[in-house]
Design a protein around this motif. Structure first.
Motif, PDB file in Angstrom:
ATOM      1  N   ARG A 147       0.817  -1.101  -0.479  1.00  9.21           N
ATOM      2  CA  ARG A 147      -0.346   0.429  -0.240  1.00  9.21           C
ATOM      3  C   ARG A 147       1.008   1.635   0.115  1.00  9.21           C
ATOM      4  NH1 ARG A 147      -3.413  -0.978   4.803  1.00  9.21           N
ATOM      5  NH2 ARG A 147      -4.016  -2.067   3.141  1.00  9.21           N
ATOM      6  N   LEU A 148       2.315   1.330   0.784  1.00  8.43           N
ATOM      7  CA  LEU A 148       2.680   2.312   0.781  1.00  8.43           C
ATOM      8  C   LEU A 148       3.973   2.724  -0.305  1.00  8.43           C
ATOM      9  CD1 LEU A 148       3.640   1.682   4.612  1.00  8.43           C
ATOM     10  CD2 LEU A 148       2.251   3.533   4.114  1.00  8.43           C
ATOM     11  N   GLY A 149       3.954   1.356  -0.721  1.00  7.94           N
ATOM     12  CA  GLY A 149       4.923   1.735  -2.089  1.00  7.94           C
ATOM     13  C   GLY A 149       3.833   2.032  -3.283  1.00  7.94           C
ATOM     14  N   GLN A 150       3.524   1.525  -3.315  1.00  5.74           N
ATOM     15  CA  GLN A 150       2.468   1.738  -4.048  1.00  5.74           C
ATOM     16  C   GLN A 150       1.009   2.779  -4.308  1.00  5.74           C
ATOM     17  OE1 GLN A 150       2.362   0.070  -7.112  1.00  5.74           O
ATOM     18  NE2 GLN A 150       3.425  -2.433  -7.368  1.00  5.74           N
ATOM     19  N   GLY A 151       1.425   4.050  -3.205  1.00  9.84           N
ATOM     20  CA  GLY A 151       0.430   4.494  -2.925  1.00  9.84           C
ATOM     21  C   GLY A 151       0.872   6.085  -3.357  1.00  9.84           C
ATOM     22  N   THR A 152       1.039   6.967  -3.035  1.00  9.36           N
ATOM     23  CA  THR A 152       1.334   8.232  -3.440  1.00  9.36           C
ATOM     24  C   THR A 152       2.782   8.478  -3.353  1.00  9.36           C
ATOM     25  OG1 THR A 152       2.143   9.513  -0.710  1.00  9.36           O
ATOM     26  CG2 THR A 152      -0.536   9.443  -2.115  1.00  9.36           C
ATOM     27  N   GLU A 153       2.995   8.865  -4.318  1.00  7.77           N
ATOM     28  CA  GLU A 153       5.143  10.318  -4.327  1.00  7.77           C
ATOM     29  C   GLU A 153       5.064   9.701  -2.857  1.00  7.77           C
ATOM     30  OE1 GLU A 153       6.701  13.135  -6.235  1.00  7.77           O
ATOM     31  OE2 GLU A 153       5.386  12.463  -6.998  1.00  7.77           O
ATOM     32  N   GLU A 154       4.872  10.320  -1.995  1.00 13.46           N
ATOM     33  CA  GLU A 154       5.362  10.872  -0.326  1.00 13.46           C
ATOM     34  C   GLU A 154       5.223   9.441   0.001  1.00 13.46           C
ATOM     35  OE1 GLU A 154       2.839  12.802   2.441  1.00 13.46           O
ATOM     36  OE2 GLU A 154       4.646  12.944   3.628  1.00 13.46           O
ATOM     37  N   SER A 155       4.026   8.372   0.138  1.00  8.07           N
ATOM     38  CA  SER A 155       4.679   6.730   0.457  1.00  8.07           C
ATOM     39  C   SER A 155       5.487   6.651   0.474  1.00  8.07           C
ATOM     40  CB  SER A 155       3.317   6.362   1.200  1.00  8.07           C
ATOM     41  OG  SER A 155       2.904   5.921  -0.381  1.00  8.07           O
ATOM     42  N   ASN A 156       5.157   5.778  -0.746  1.00  2.00           N
ATOM     43  CA  ASN A 156       6.749   5.947  -1.340  1.00  2.00           C
ATOM     44  C   ASN A 156       8.177   5.970  -1.286  1.00  2.00           C
ATOM     45  OD1 ASN A 156       8.820   5.292  -3.973  1.00  2.00           O
ATOM     46  ND2 ASN A 156       7.592   3.262  -4.652  1.00  2.00           N
ATOM     47  N   ARG A 157       8.018   7.572  -1.345  1.00  3.00           N
ATOM     48  CA  ARG A 157       9.719   7.765  -1.086  1.00  3.00           C
ATOM     49  C   ARG A 157      10.054   7.592   0.446  1.00  3.00           C
ATOM     50  NH1 ARG A 157      10.254  12.574   1.596  1.00  3.00           N
ATOM     51  NH2 ARG A 157       8.026  13.159   0.672  1.00  3.00           N
ATOM     52  N   ARG A 158       8.575   7.717   1.774  1.00  2.13           N
ATOM     53  CA  ARG A 158       9.047   7.179   2.646  1.00  2.13           C
ATOM     54  C   ARG A 158       9.590   5.896   3.284  1.00  2.13           C
ATOM     55  NH1 ARG A 158       6.817  10.802   7.271  1.00  2.13           N
ATOM     56  NH2 ARG A 158       6.212  12.631   6.672  1.00  2.13           N
ATOM     57  N   LEU A 159       9.348   5.390   2.782  1.00  2.00           N
ATOM     58  CA  LEU A 159       9.072   3.563   2.556  1.00  2.00           C
ATOM     59  C   LEU A 159      11.105   3.324   2.080  1.00  2.00           C
ATOM     60  CD1 LEU A 159       7.671   0.790   3.566  1.00  2.00           C
ATOM     61  CD2 LEU A 159       6.596   0.644   1.137  1.00  2.00           C
ATOM     62  N   GLN A 160      10.861   3.740   1.405  1.00  2.00           N
ATOM     63  CA  GLN A 160      12.696   3.941  -0.055  1.00  2.00           C
ATOM     64  C   GLN A 160      13.504   3.944   1.419  1.00  2.00           C
ATOM     65  OE1 GLN A 160      13.017   2.217  -3.251  1.00  2.00           O
ATOM     66  NE2 GLN A 160      14.963   2.234  -2.096  1.00  2.00           N
ATOM     67  N   ALA A 161      12.968   5.532   1.977  1.00  3.22           N
ATOM     68  CA  ALA A 161      14.112   5.949   2.650  1.00  3.22           C
ATOM     69  C   ALA A 161      14.200   5.043   3.244  1.00  3.22           C
ATOM     70  CB  ALA A 161      13.857   7.378   3.341  1.00  3.22           C
TER      71      ALA A 161
END
Lengths: 252, 163
Positions: A147-161
């Protein structure tokens, strides 16, 4: 069991319990602060399960050397804990917490599945019991990673971090304790090296499908469970404060 | 004349334990929940074997104390042992207890074998009986329950996890 194997098993049970206990505490820090009520409840449930698992492993240790689980949890200092450093790291944001729980749940699922075949019946029985509860954790955290990875640009960025911050630390889950080879040789615990292949394959597939990139190089990898991050001291100061306040108390 | 048995029988102990409600779901008792596995009475001493539902269940402590209390009330000494194997399963909850759970508003657990089915059978809303329901959260107000919502009557409800 030989005295050497027994000492190795006591150390292993302590490490298993400490991982669960410290992760449980980090998860419990979200209680009352979850992003939405249902998630607050879910993570409190997960924290409570992990605490129950810590208690299970410590009761297995108690059967071997008579140590009181509560004394071990609340009256040991940081140097005596044997948790992996991944679990000590501050809870961070929601992505950080969900990713850590996912990486750990996936590792635990492989470890517990293999440990149900332990030649030491208490370990096999505890693993079978805990495995039933852990399935729900993985189902939940796996969905959150997606959900976070495929969610918004921000959620993806936070998960990647979060992944960049945790990937190296997570590798420590597969570093055996000194003497663990004795237990592996006697079939008491599974061999971590073999589990790591399955874990790596599974998490890589899921993380990539969720739109994440695996960090290269993987980042700092702790090697000894005798070493801890500075965060463990402040965690214990809080977690143990009530018990230490009145060490003679018999009932809370 | 037949002299009375000097100690309450195991059957009497079982009957007493059936009077102990589950602390979190008081419409069912600890025997029909499958928590009490064995009762042995020997020379004024009852040994009860229990198994935890969920490892982290905070009610376990209370259940253990209630078991000891019920046994002592019969004039027996009590010893409560905990076993982990075989692990507790919701399949052990009696059919009557499952019906009472549903009347209480908690969807009873499905058979555990169902979990490996590709399309598990739907969970029925305990309020209106609709099978058009959605799992909202694997975790609920206690470790043993999940949260659902009914798409027909639009009410949320809790369902027992199948383990």
């Amino acid at each position: 069991m030989s005295p050497k194997a027994q000492a190795a098993l006591i150390a292993k049970l302590t490490a298993l319990a400490d991982d669960e206990l410290i992760l449980s505490h980090r998860d419990s820090e979200w209680t009352g602060h979850g992003p939405i009520l249902e998630e607050d409840i879910a993570l409190a449930n997960i924290a409570q399960d992990e605490l129950g698992h810590a208690s299970t492993w410590l009761s297995l240790r108690q059967a071997l050397d008579g140590t009181d689980p509560d004394r071990l949890a609340f009256f040991r200092d940081a140097e005596e804990f044997r948790c992996a450093q991944l679990l000590e790291l501050p809870k961070g944001d929601w992505a950080f917490t969900m990713l850590r729980q996912y990486l750990f749940d996936r590792y635990e699922l492989h470890w517990l599945s293999a440990a149900t075949a332990s030649t030491y019946p208490p370990v096999a029985e505890a693993a079978a019991k805990i495995l039933r509860e852990e399935r729900f954790h993985l189902q939940h955290t796996q969905a959150w990673v997606e959900r976070l990875g495929q969610g918004t640009e921000e959620s993806n960025r936070r998960l990647q971090a979060a992944l960049e911050g945790q990937w190296g630390y997570a590798q420590q889950l597969f570093v055996p304790l000194p003497g663990e080879e004795i237990l592996v040789g006697e079939g008491i615990v599974p061999e971590l090296r073999r589990l790591k292949e399955d874990w790596l394959e599974n998490v890589t597939r899921h993380l990539q499908a969720s739109g994440l990139k695996l960090p290269l190089p993987p980042g700092y990898q702790p090697h000894s469970r005798e070493h801890h991050t500075e965060h463990l001291w402040s965690l214990l100061a809080e977690m143990q404060s009530v018990a230490r306040w009145d060490a003679e108390a018999r009932i809370w | 004349m037949v002299s009375p048995a000097p100690w309450p029988s195991a059957e009497a102990v079982w009957a007493a334990l059936e009077g102990i409600p589950d602390p979190e779901i008081p419409v069912v008792n600890v025997v029909e929940m499958g928590i009490v596995r064995e009762v042995q009475v020997h020379e004024g001493r009852a040994t009860i074997t229990m198994t935890p539902t969920f490892s982290g269940c905070p009610a376990l402590h209370t259940i253990r104390e209630s078991l000891e209390h019920a046994v002592r009330k019969l004039g027996l000494e009590a010893e409560v042992r905990t076993v982990l194997s075989p692990p507790w399963s919701t399949d052990w909850i009696s059919p009557e207890a499952k019906q009472r759970l549903e009347r209480y508003g908690i969807a009873p657990p499905k058979p555990v074998g169902d979990l490996i089915q590709l399309e598990p059978s739907p969970t029925r809303c305990p309020r209106c009986g609709s099978l058009d329901t959605t799992l909202k959260n694997s975790f609920g107000s206690t470790l043993c329950k999940s949260i659902y919502v009914c798409n027909t009557c639009h009410e949320p409800f809790e369902g027992f996890k199948a383990v």
